[in-house]
Design an enzyme around this catalytic site. Structure first.
Site, PDB file in Angstrom:
ATOM      1  N   HIS A  56       0.847  -1.191   0.000  1.00 19.15           N
ATOM      2  CA  HIS A  56       0.000   0.000   0.000  1.00 19.15           C
ATOM      3  C   HIS A  56       0.886   1.246   0.000  1.00 19.15           C
ATOM      4  CE1 HIS A  56       0.535  -0.863   4.410  1.00 19.15           C
ATOM      5  NE2 HIS A  56       0.939   0.400   4.348  1.00 19.15           N
TER       6      HIS A  56
HETATM    7  C1  T46 Z   1       2.782   1.014   7.102  1.00 17.28           C
HETATM    8  C2  T46 Z   1       3.513  -0.219   7.500  1.00 17.28           C
HETATM    9  C3  T46 Z   1       4.970   0.011   7.735  1.00 17.28           C
HETATM   10  C4  T46 Z   1      -4.968  -0.001  12.936  1.00 17.28           C
HETATM   11  O1  T46 Z   1      -6.152  -0.237  13.293  1.00 17.28           O
HETATM   12  N1  T46 Z   1      -4.288   1.046  13.495  1.00 17.28           N
HETATM   13  C5  T46 Z   1      -3.011   1.338  13.144  1.00 17.28           C
HETATM   14  O2  T46 Z   1      -2.418   2.310  13.690  1.00 17.28           O
HETATM   15  C6  T46 Z   1      -2.363   0.541  12.145  1.00 17.28           C
HETATM   16  C7  T46 Z   1      -0.929   0.838  11.714  1.00 17.28           C
HETATM   17  C8  T46 Z   1      -3.071  -0.489  11.584  1.00 17.28           C
HETATM   18  N2  T46 Z   1      -4.347  -0.766  11.982  1.00 17.28           N
HETATM   19  C9  T46 Z   1      -5.072  -1.890  11.383  1.00 17.28           C
HETATM   20  C10 T46 Z   1      -5.425  -1.732   9.901  1.00 17.28           C
HETATM   21  C11 T46 Z   1      -5.495  -3.169   9.415  1.00 17.28           C
HETATM   22  O3  T46 Z   1      -6.781  -3.684   9.636  1.00 17.28           O
HETATM   23  O4  T46 Z   1      -4.254  -3.067  11.442  1.00 17.28           O
HETATM   24  C12 T46 Z   1      -4.502  -3.910  10.320  1.00 17.28           C
HETATM   25  C13 T46 Z   1      -3.206  -4.249   9.618  1.00 17.28           C
HETATM   26  O5  T46 Z   1      -2.706  -3.067   8.988  1.00 17.28           O
HETATM   27  P1  T46 Z   1      -1.897  -3.123   7.616  1.00 17.28           P
HETATM   28  O6  T46 Z   1      -2.428  -4.205   6.761  1.00 17.28           O
HETATM   29  O7  T46 Z   1      -1.888  -1.756   7.021  1.00 17.28           O
HETATM   30  O8  T46 Z   1      -0.439  -3.555   8.146  1.00 17.28           O
HETATM   31  P2  T46 Z   1       0.968  -3.425   7.446  1.00 17.28           P
HETATM   32  O9  T46 Z   1       1.959  -4.042   8.352  1.00 17.28           O
HETATM   33  O10 T46 Z   1       0.895  -3.899   6.044  1.00 17.28           O
HETATM   34  O11 T46 Z   1       1.233  -1.837   7.390  1.00 17.28           O
HETATM   35  C14 T46 Z   1       1.554  -1.108   8.558  1.00 17.28           C
HETATM   36  C15 T46 Z   1       0.845   0.241   8.547  1.00 17.28           C
HETATM   37  O12 T46 Z   1      -0.571   0.056   8.418  1.00 17.28           O
HETATM   38  C16 T46 Z   1       1.320   1.121   7.407  1.00 17.28           C
HETATM   39  O13 T46 Z   1       0.977   2.452   7.698  1.00 17.28           O
HETATM   40  O14 T46 Z   1       3.314   1.862   6.433  1.00 17.28           O
HETATM   41  O15 T46 Z   1       2.950  -0.878   8.636  1.00 17.28           O
END
Ligand code: T46
Length: 156
Positions: A56
């Protein structure tokens, strides 16, 4: 990729002055070591080796990523070029501005990636579709072109 808003930042580190201790203290001070006000800190942990995350980009969010333990590969793309950063030192952070597609690979079991971010969590800030990301980058280039020409569109 030589984008100004993507770079490694050396964090001020105090080597331990405590007798028989070899550890160090690294410091991240908002407004000094990162160019944005820190509004949120989260950390990625518990991942298996070779686990892949990300896929993303963010529309407005700034981030500074610090591997507190273990190591991660962070691959960033601006839509035209990509670059891989191996994060393996808690003495360094990776600054990432808005508009970069990221892929994050956990390199070792037990790794912990701390991320300082410029805003609270908002799903509206995420672009999770790659075609939408490319269109977003194109709109950024258009805006940049307009600002460089003082708002007047140049002849082709
Ligand atoms: C990024 C990389 C480095 C929340 O509810 N609150 C939060 O503060 C965050 C960061 C995530 N979430 C929820 C959103 C999704 O349902 O946690 C779930 C997993 O998030 P995501 O698929 O975006 O996870 P990553 O590890 O792919 O990405 C994360 C961050 O979301 C993003 O900002 O840059 O770490």
């Amino acid at each position: 990729m030589e984008d100004r808003d993507v770079r490694l930042v050396e964090l001020p580190t105090v080597e331990s002055g405590v007798p028989e201790a070899v550890g160090a203290i690294s410091v991240l001070t908002g407004g000094e070591d990162c160019p944005f006000e820190i509004k949120r800190i989260y950390w990625i942990h518990g991942g298996r080796k070779d686990e892949v995350r990300g896929h993303h980009a963010h529309r407005t969010l700034w981030q500074l990523m610090v591997p507190l333990a273990g190591s991660f590969d962070v691959i960033l793309s601006n839509g035209a070029e990509s670059r891989m950063f191996r994060l393996a030192s808690a003495r360094q952070g990776l600054l990432v501005g808005p508009g970069y597609w990221r892929t994050i690979v956990v390199r070792s079991e037990g790794s912990v990636l701390m991320v300082a971010a410029s805003a609270a969590y908002s799903e509206a800030d995420y672009i999770r579709d790659y075609e939408e990301f490319l269109a977003f980058r194109k709109s950024l280039r258009g805006a940049d072109e307009l600002s460089r020409t003082d708002g007047r569109v140049r002849d082709a």
